[in-house]
Design an enzyme around this catalytic site. Structure first.
Site, PDB file in Angstrom:
ATOM      1  N   LYS A  22       0.666  -1.293  -0.531  1.00 20.84           N
ATOM      2  CA  LYS A  22      -0.093   0.054  -0.153  1.00 20.84           C
ATOM      3  C   LYS A  22       1.092   1.381   0.208  1.00 20.84           C
ATOM      4  CE  LYS A  22      -1.434   1.763   3.969  1.00 20.84           C
ATOM      5  NZ  LYS A  22      -1.481   2.884   3.842  1.00 20.84           N
ATOM      6  N   ASN A  23       1.957   1.455   0.727  1.00 19.25           N
ATOM      7  CA  ASN A  23       2.714   2.526   1.393  1.00 19.25           C
ATOM      8  C   ASN A  23       3.528   2.932  -0.351  1.00 19.25           C
ATOM      9  OD1 ASN A  23       0.989   2.387   3.469  1.00 19.25           O
ATOM     10  ND2 ASN A  23       3.168   2.190   4.622  1.00 19.25           N
ATOM     11  N   ARG A  92      -5.876  10.720   3.977  1.00 16.45           N
ATOM     12  CA  ARG A  92      -5.328  11.667   4.116  1.00 16.45           C
ATOM     13  C   ARG A  92      -4.074  11.520   3.895  1.00 16.45           C
ATOM     14  NH1 ARG A  92      -0.584  12.806   5.930  1.00 16.45           N
ATOM     15  NH2 ARG A  92      -1.011  14.568   7.597  1.00 16.45           N
ATOM     16  N   CYS A 116      -6.472  12.918  12.035  1.00 20.23           N
ATOM     17  CA  CYS A 116      -6.620  11.823  11.773  1.00 20.23           C
ATOM     18  C   CYS A 116      -6.303  10.876  13.497  1.00 20.23           C
ATOM     19  CB  CYS A 116      -6.145  10.821  10.400  1.00 20.23           C
ATOM     20  SG  CYS A 116      -4.656  10.158  10.641  1.00 20.23           S
ATOM     21  N   ARG A 121      -0.863  14.721  13.063  1.00 17.88           N
ATOM     22  CA  ARG A 121       0.209  14.756  11.081  1.00 17.88           C
ATOM     23  C   ARG A 121       0.197  15.361  10.844  1.00 17.88           C
ATOM     24  NH1 ARG A 121      -1.913   8.985   8.802  1.00 17.88           N
ATOM     25  NH2 ARG A 121       0.119   9.442   7.587  1.00 17.88           N
ATOM     26  N   PRO A 122       0.819  16.870  10.655  1.00 15.42           N
ATOM     27  CA  PRO A 122       0.750  17.926  10.612  1.00 15.42           C
ATOM     28  C   PRO A 122       2.034  17.747   8.566  1.00 15.42           C
ATOM     29  CG  PRO A 122       2.500  18.255  12.154  1.00 15.42           C
ATOM     30  CD  PRO A 122       1.385  16.605  12.405  1.00 15.42           C
ATOM     31  N   ILE A 123       1.919  19.194   8.154  1.00 18.99           N
ATOM     32  CA  ILE A 123       2.511  19.036   7.093  1.00 18.99           C
ATOM     33  C   ILE A 123       3.529  19.945   7.348  1.00 18.99           C
ATOM     34  CG2 ILE A 123       0.797  17.286   5.230  1.00 18.99           C
ATOM     35  CD1 ILE A 123       0.053  20.522   4.451  1.00 18.99           C
ATOM     36  N   ASP A 124       3.853  20.040   8.194  1.00 16.83           N
ATOM     37  CA  ASP A 124       5.055  21.445   8.034  1.00 16.83           C
ATOM     38  C   ASP A 124       5.730  21.100   7.339  1.00 16.83           C
ATOM     39  OD1 ASP A 124       4.733  20.037  10.203  1.00 16.83           O
ATOM     40  OD2 ASP A 124       6.154  21.206  11.344  1.00 16.83           O
ATOM     41  N   LEU A 125       6.767  19.908   7.740  1.00 12.02           N
ATOM     42  CA  LEU A 125       7.943  19.600   6.682  1.00 12.02           C
ATOM     43  C   LEU A 125       7.763  19.133   5.058  1.00 12.02           C
ATOM     44  CD1 LEU A 125       9.253  16.634   9.593  1.00 12.02           C
ATOM     45  CD2 LEU A 125      10.002  18.941   9.327  1.00 12.02           C
ATOM     46  N   ASP A 306       3.648   0.312  12.277  1.00  9.56           N
ATOM     47  CA  ASP A 306       2.311   0.101  11.482  1.00  9.56           C
ATOM     48  C   ASP A 306       2.484  -1.207  12.235  1.00  9.56           C
ATOM     49  OD1 ASP A 306       1.867   2.302  10.185  1.00  9.56           O
ATOM     50  OD2 ASP A 306       2.308   1.804   8.379  1.00  9.56           O
ATOM     51  N   ILE A 328       6.386   7.478  17.292  1.00  3.03           N
ATOM     52  CA  ILE A 328       6.183   7.844  15.827  1.00  3.03           C
ATOM     53  C   ILE A 328       5.157   8.883  15.791  1.00  3.03           C
ATOM     54  CG2 ILE A 328       6.261   8.427  13.419  1.00  3.03           C
ATOM     55  CD1 ILE A 328       8.720   6.573  14.425  1.00  3.03           C
ATOM     56  N   ARG A 398      -9.078  -0.363   3.742  1.00  3.01           N
ATOM     57  CA  ARG A 398      -7.757   0.709   2.966  1.00  3.01           C
ATOM     58  C   ARG A 398      -6.530  -0.048   2.175  1.00  3.01           C
ATOM     59  NH1 ARG A 398      -6.710   4.871   6.924  1.00  3.01           N
ATOM     60  NH2 ARG A 398      -4.806   4.902   4.821  1.00  3.01           N
TER      61      ARG A 398
HETATM   62  C1  UD1 Z   1       3.994   7.291   6.029  1.00  4.68           C
HETATM   63  C2  UD1 Z   1       3.129   5.870   6.162  1.00  4.68           C
HETATM   64  C3  UD1 Z   1       1.859   5.209   7.484  1.00  4.68           C
HETATM   65  C4  UD1 Z   1       3.774   5.127   8.559  1.00  4.68           C
HETATM   66  C5  UD1 Z   1       4.364   6.803   8.518  1.00  4.68           C
HETATM   67  C6  UD1 Z   1       5.521   5.945   9.300  1.00  4.68           C
HETATM   68  C7  UD1 Z   1       1.990   5.990   3.998  1.00  4.68           C
HETATM   69  C8  UD1 Z   1       0.898   6.769   3.054  1.00  4.68           C
HETATM   70  N1  UD1 Z   1       1.757   5.779   5.143  1.00  4.68           N
HETATM   71  O1  UD1 Z   1       2.866   8.246   7.282  1.00  4.68           O
HETATM   72  O2  UD1 Z   1       1.643   3.574   7.262  1.00  4.68           O
HETATM   73  O3  UD1 Z   1       2.688   4.790   9.731  1.00  4.68           O
HETATM   74  O4  UD1 Z   1       4.650   6.597   7.552  1.00  4.68           O
HETATM   75  O5  UD1 Z   1       6.061   5.074   8.525  1.00  4.68           O
HETATM   76  O6  UD1 Z   1       3.136   5.495   3.347  1.00  4.68           O
HETATM   77  N2  UD1 Z   1       5.824  14.687  11.023  1.00  4.68           N
HETATM   78  C9  UD1 Z   1       5.219  15.931  11.613  1.00  4.68           C
HETATM   79  N3  UD1 Z   1       5.400  17.126  10.303  1.00  4.68           N
HETATM   80  C10 UD1 Z   1       5.443  16.943   9.185  1.00  4.68           C
HETATM   81  C11 UD1 Z   1       5.805  15.251   8.880  1.00  4.68           C
HETATM   82  C12 UD1 Z   1       5.597  14.255   9.294  1.00  4.68           C
HETATM   83  O7  UD1 Z   1       5.698  16.515  12.504  1.00  4.68           O
HETATM   84  O8  UD1 Z   1       5.319  17.759   8.160  1.00  4.68           O
HETATM   85  C13 UD1 Z   1       5.680  13.890  12.140  1.00  4.68           C
HETATM   86  C14 UD1 Z   1       4.357  13.182  11.810  1.00  4.68           C
HETATM   87  O9  UD1 Z   1       3.129  13.520  12.572  1.00  4.68           O
HETATM   88  C15 UD1 Z   1       4.440  11.772  12.211  1.00  4.68           C
HETATM   89  C16 UD1 Z   1       6.083  11.589  12.260  1.00  4.68           C
HETATM   90  O10 UD1 Z   1       6.818  12.967  11.936  1.00  4.68           O
HETATM   91  O11 UD1 Z   1       4.687  12.301  14.219  1.00  4.68           O
HETATM   92  C17 UD1 Z   1       6.038  10.739  11.325  1.00  4.68           C
HETATM   93  O12 UD1 Z   1       5.424  10.434   9.784  1.00  4.68           O
HETATM   94  P1  UD1 Z   1       5.539  10.369   8.478  1.00  4.68           P
HETATM   95  O13 UD1 Z   1       7.026   9.569   8.688  1.00  4.68           O
HETATM   96  O14 UD1 Z   1       5.492  11.686   7.489  1.00  4.68           O
HETATM   97  O15 UD1 Z   1       4.644   9.790   8.017  1.00  4.68           O
HETATM   98  P2  UD1 Z   1       3.400   9.670   6.697  1.00  4.68           P
HETATM   99  O16 UD1 Z   1       4.179   9.998   6.328  1.00  4.68           O
HETATM  100  O17 UD1 Z   1       2.831  10.840   7.119  1.00  4.68           O
END
Ligand code: UD1
Length: 429
Positions: A22-23, A92, A116, A121-125, A306, A328, A398
């Site tokens: 999936k990922n 998401r 969620c 799950r912010p997207i600041d990065l 996961d 995480i 999903r």
């Molecule tokens: C992806 C996977 C998800 C898996 C996760 C961690 C997909 C579709 N999803 O999710 O199944 O559980 O990796 O292996 O591939 N964070 C921030 N700011 C950001 C981005 C992330 O603070 O801009 C934080 C998140 O809130 C979380 C941590 O970083 O606490 C890890 O997130 P990330 O590695 O980005 O996971 P996803 O890509 O959302």
């Protein structure tokens, strides 16, 4: 609303073929819009997150056809650059389209993905990184608009955390940018290498995935290809837990053992025998499982977040005390209250869960609230004595292709009951 009904307690035996990842498939399908023309993606799992991804591709202007495990995307006529709010909410991780849309169209318009079931799950990065390519970002009323000022310009990005999604978005944005992009502290998950392998086969120049530093040299254009998605390591490890906690013996085929290596020590600590060939893994569980001292979720090659919930389900029937620390995501313990209904003993203190193993679980009526937490409930139901009903299985579907069919073929008494639109119920094995 669909539900699973399980009459638990059967030991699981047999062979299960593992679906595509999936990922991996989600970012690879998003990436097809960077390679104008017809890409053929094989080994796609038949899961609802792929359905949602196909909807987004069609919205963007792609022609998409799908047979059981092959998705063909003709991205010649992509003419939109937004993802409607309802599609963003449906999945998401549709945020992984961001880099691909900007790479293709030079601009993008997304609604804020929001939190969620497993955390904020912010997207600041993602946003900080995209800006560095010369993209203006404008946020208003839960909408985010992205506009490239001149052209995408390669850049150096150092991630404060090795985010999977941010690393993917940077790679997607950098492929067609002018010049070289270097990501330090990049995520090292196998799904990122799979995305890079796909893009490289389309003519991209990406090196270093799987290591901490990824280098992307921008190219003029990408060409479409046929590509096979890697097997799903999380689905494989979920069925390893199923075999372990039902004291069974299960052989998994179509796997890449190296990707499963981070979870193997946990099963060995529990007393399972694990034997591996080039593309198979066999779990043989002992009559009594041992507790796991402490397992911390970590970025790859650490223990995957996961797998936290499925392994927690297993520890509920391990002798002695097990400890799990979730590093995480900040609220990834929603399954605990449901696991308690089976008679398990779990205490949560912040990010730490302490599990006192019990001799047996008893079937329960529970509700799935997220994908992996939902899978943990299926495992508990399979191991428990008596009948279990799991509601809201849409979360499980999903990411798991035909989980009822796979577990049935291993000897589990499980069936899906679906409410049809006219209010009647339909069953499938
Ligand atoms: C992806 C996977 C998800 C898996 C996760 C961690 C997909 C579709 N999803 O999710 O199944 O559980 O990796 O292996 O591939 N964070 C921030 N700011 C950001 C981005 C992330 O603070 O801009 C934080 C998140 O809130 C979380 C941590 O970083 O606490 C890890 O997130 P990330 O590695 O980005 O996971 P996803 O890509 O959302």
């Amino acid at each position: 609303m669909s539900r699973f009904i399980i009459n638990g307690g059967n030991r699981l035996f047999g062979t299960a073929k593992i679906q595509g990842s999936k990922n991996s498939v989600l970012p690879i399908l998003a990436a097809t819009i960077l390679a104008k023309g017809e890409s053929v993606i094989t080994n796609c799992p038949d899961i609802t997150d792929v359905d949602a991804t196909v909807k987004i591709l069609r919205h963007l202007g792609c022609k998409v056809t799908r047979t059981e495990h092959t998705v063909t995307v003709d991205s010649t006529n992509v003419d939109k650059y937004d993802i409607p709010d309802e599609l963003m909410r449906e999945m998401r991780s549709s945020v992984v389209f961001l880099g691909a849309i900007i790479g293709r169209m030079g601009k993008a318009s997304l609604s804020t993905p929001g939190g969620c079931e497993i955390g904020l799950r912010p997207i600041d990065l993602h946003l900080d990184a995209i800006q560095r390519f010369g993209v203006n970002i404008h946020e208003e009323y839960a909408k985010i608009e992205f506009e490239t000022v001149k052209h995408l310009e390669g850049t150096n990005i150092s991630l404060s955390f090795p985010s999977v999604g941010a690393t993917e978005n940077i790679i997607l944005t950098a492929c067609l940018a002018k010049g070289t992009t270097v990501i330090t502290n990049a995520a090292r998950e196998p799904e990122i290498s799979d995305l890079a392998d796909f893009l490289n086969s389309c003519g991209a120049r990406i090196s270093g995935t799987g290591e901490g530093t990824v280098v992307i040299e921008g190219v003029e254009k990408l060409h479409p290809v046929q590509y096979k998605v890697i097997p799903d390591r999380i689905v494989a490890a979920t069925y390893m837990s199923a075999a372990a906690m039902t004291h069974g013996k299960v052989r998994l085929t179509n796997i890449i053992p190296a990707h499963i290596a981070p979870v193997i020590p946990i099963f060995e600590e529990a007393g399972c025998d694990i034997s591996v060939t080039a593309s198979t893994l066999t779990v043989t569980a002992p009559p009594v499982l041992h507790g796991i001292k402490t397992v911390r979720t970590m970025p790859y090659p650490g223990f995957p977040t996961d797998m936290q919930a499925p392994v927690m389900a297993m520890t509920t029937v391990c002798s002695g005390t097990s400890v799990i620390i979730e590093t995480i995501f900040e609220s990834r313990y929603k399954h605990v209250s449901e696991l308690l209904r089976f008679g398990s003993k779990i205490r949560v203190d912040g990010r730490m869960a302490v599990i006192e193993g019990v001799k047996k679980l008893t079937g329960a009526k529970v509700i799935a609230s997220d994908l992996r937490g939902g899978a943990a409930l299926v495992l508990a139901g399979a191991a428990a004595q008596g009948s279990t009903v799991i509601d809201d299985v849409k979360f499980i579907e999903r990411g798991y292709e035909d989980i009822c069919g796979v577990l049935s073929s291993l000897g589990c008494d499980i069936r899906a009951e679906r409410n049809t639109t006219d209010g009647t119920t339909a069953e499938s094995g």
